[in-house]
Write an enzyme that holds these catalytic residues in place. Sequence first.
Site, PDB file in Angstrom:
ATOM      1  N   HIS A  51     -11.845   1.371  -9.587  1.00 15.73           N
ATOM      2  CA  HIS A  51     -12.727   1.935 -10.611  1.00 15.73           C
ATOM      3  C   HIS A  51     -13.701   2.905  -9.943  1.00 15.73           C
ATOM      4  CE1 HIS A  51     -14.930  -1.757  -9.274  1.00 15.73           C
ATOM      5  NE2 HIS A  51     -15.881  -0.858  -9.153  1.00 15.73           N
TER       6      HIS A  51
HETATM    7  C1  T46 Z   1     -17.817  -2.146  -6.821  1.00 15.27           C
HETATM    8  C2  T46 Z   1     -17.044  -2.955  -5.857  1.00 15.27           C
HETATM    9  C3  T46 Z   1     -17.347  -2.602  -4.413  1.00 15.27           C
HETATM   10  C4  T46 Z   1     -20.968  -9.020 -12.854  1.00 15.27           C
HETATM   11  O1  T46 Z   1     -21.130  -9.650 -13.911  1.00 15.27           O
HETATM   12  N1  T46 Z   1     -22.051  -8.613 -12.134  1.00 15.27           N
HETATM   13  C5  T46 Z   1     -21.931  -7.897 -10.981  1.00 15.27           C
HETATM   14  O2  T46 Z   1     -22.951  -7.541 -10.378  1.00 15.27           O
HETATM   15  C6  T46 Z   1     -20.613  -7.601 -10.506  1.00 15.27           C
HETATM   16  C7  T46 Z   1     -20.437  -6.806  -9.200  1.00 15.27           C
HETATM   17  C8  T46 Z   1     -19.538  -8.013 -11.220  1.00 15.27           C
HETATM   18  N2  T46 Z   1     -19.717  -8.706 -12.380  1.00 15.27           N
HETATM   19  C9  T46 Z   1     -18.532  -9.173 -13.126  1.00 15.27           C
HETATM   20  C10 T46 Z   1     -17.690  -8.069 -13.720  1.00 15.27           C
HETATM   21  C11 T46 Z   1     -16.310  -8.650 -13.735  1.00 15.27           C
HETATM   22  O3  T46 Z   1     -16.126  -9.418 -14.901  1.00 15.27           O
HETATM   23  O4  T46 Z   1     -17.684  -9.874 -12.218  1.00 15.27           O
HETATM   24  C12 T46 Z   1     -16.319  -9.615 -12.533  1.00 15.27           C
HETATM   25  C13 T46 Z   1     -15.586  -9.050 -11.322  1.00 15.27           C
HETATM   26  O5  T46 Z   1     -16.055  -7.716 -11.051  1.00 15.27           O
HETATM   27  P1  T46 Z   1     -15.088  -6.524 -10.612  1.00 15.27           P
HETATM   28  O6  T46 Z   1     -13.723  -6.790 -11.089  1.00 15.27           O
HETATM   29  O7  T46 Z   1     -15.734  -5.237 -11.017  1.00 15.27           O
HETATM   30  O8  T46 Z   1     -15.144  -6.688  -9.019  1.00 15.27           O
HETATM   31  P2  T46 Z   1     -14.597  -5.682  -7.918  1.00 15.27           P
HETATM   32  O9  T46 Z   1     -14.610  -6.422  -6.640  1.00 15.27           O
HETATM   33  O10 T46 Z   1     -13.350  -5.036  -8.342  1.00 15.27           O
HETATM   34  O11 T46 Z   1     -15.729  -4.527  -7.852  1.00 15.27           O
HETATM   35  C14 T46 Z   1     -17.020  -4.847  -7.369  1.00 15.27           C
HETATM   36  C15 T46 Z   1     -18.096  -4.199  -8.230  1.00 15.27           C
HETATM   37  O12 T46 Z   1     -17.903  -4.596  -9.607  1.00 15.27           O
HETATM   38  C16 T46 Z   1     -18.050  -2.689  -8.182  1.00 15.27           C
HETATM   39  O13 T46 Z   1     -19.229  -2.152  -8.743  1.00 15.27           O
HETATM   40  O14 T46 Z   1     -18.123  -0.993  -6.555  1.00 15.27           O
HETATM   41  O15 T46 Z   1     -17.167  -4.373  -6.028  1.00 15.27           O
END
Ligand code: T46
Length: 135
Positions: A51
């Site tokens: 993303h």
């Molecule tokens: C990024 C990379 C490096 C939250 O509710 N609060 C938060 O602060 C974060 C980071 C995530 N979430 C929730 C959103 C999703 O439902 O946790 C779940 C997993 O997040 P995501 O699939 O976006 O995780 P990554 O590892 O793909 O991405 C994360 C960060 O979201 C993103 O901003 O830059 O790490």
Amino acid sequence: MISENFPRFIEILNLGDERGDLIVLENNRNIPFQVQRIYSLINCKMSRGFHAHINLMQVLVCLKGQCDVVLDNGTTKATVRLDSMTKGLIVESMIWREMHNFTDDCVLLVLASHLYDEADYIRDYDVFLKMVKNG
Ligand code: T46
């Protein structure tokens, strides 16, 4: 072509001594923004990310182990190995990011310029490319 400024890193001093390592991250000093949120990715078993963010700016620091980060600004793609607590990777807004090849012991610390906001995410690569193209 990879421009001189992409990707950008911050060098983090290790103030450690015989007792162990010590690194310091400070708002508007070595971190180029006001930190509003800190989170960590630990025990990662598969690739993550895929993303971009509309406004969010982040710094990624691998405290332990290693992982690869792919950054893509819509025209240039760069792969960076994060394997040191003294290397902070700056991820600006409107950069597609993917994290791959986490080692079992990898602890990835992320400092973010804003609170969590799902509306700030672009999770479709084609939409990301269109937004980059349209400025
Ligand atoms: C990024 C990379 C490096 C939250 O509710 N609060 C938060 O602060 C974060 C980071 C995530 N979430 C929730 C959103 C999703 O439902 O946790 C779940 C997993 O997040 P995501 O699939 O976006 O995780 P990554 O590892 O793909 O991405 C994360 C960060 O979201 C993103 O901003 O830059 O790490």
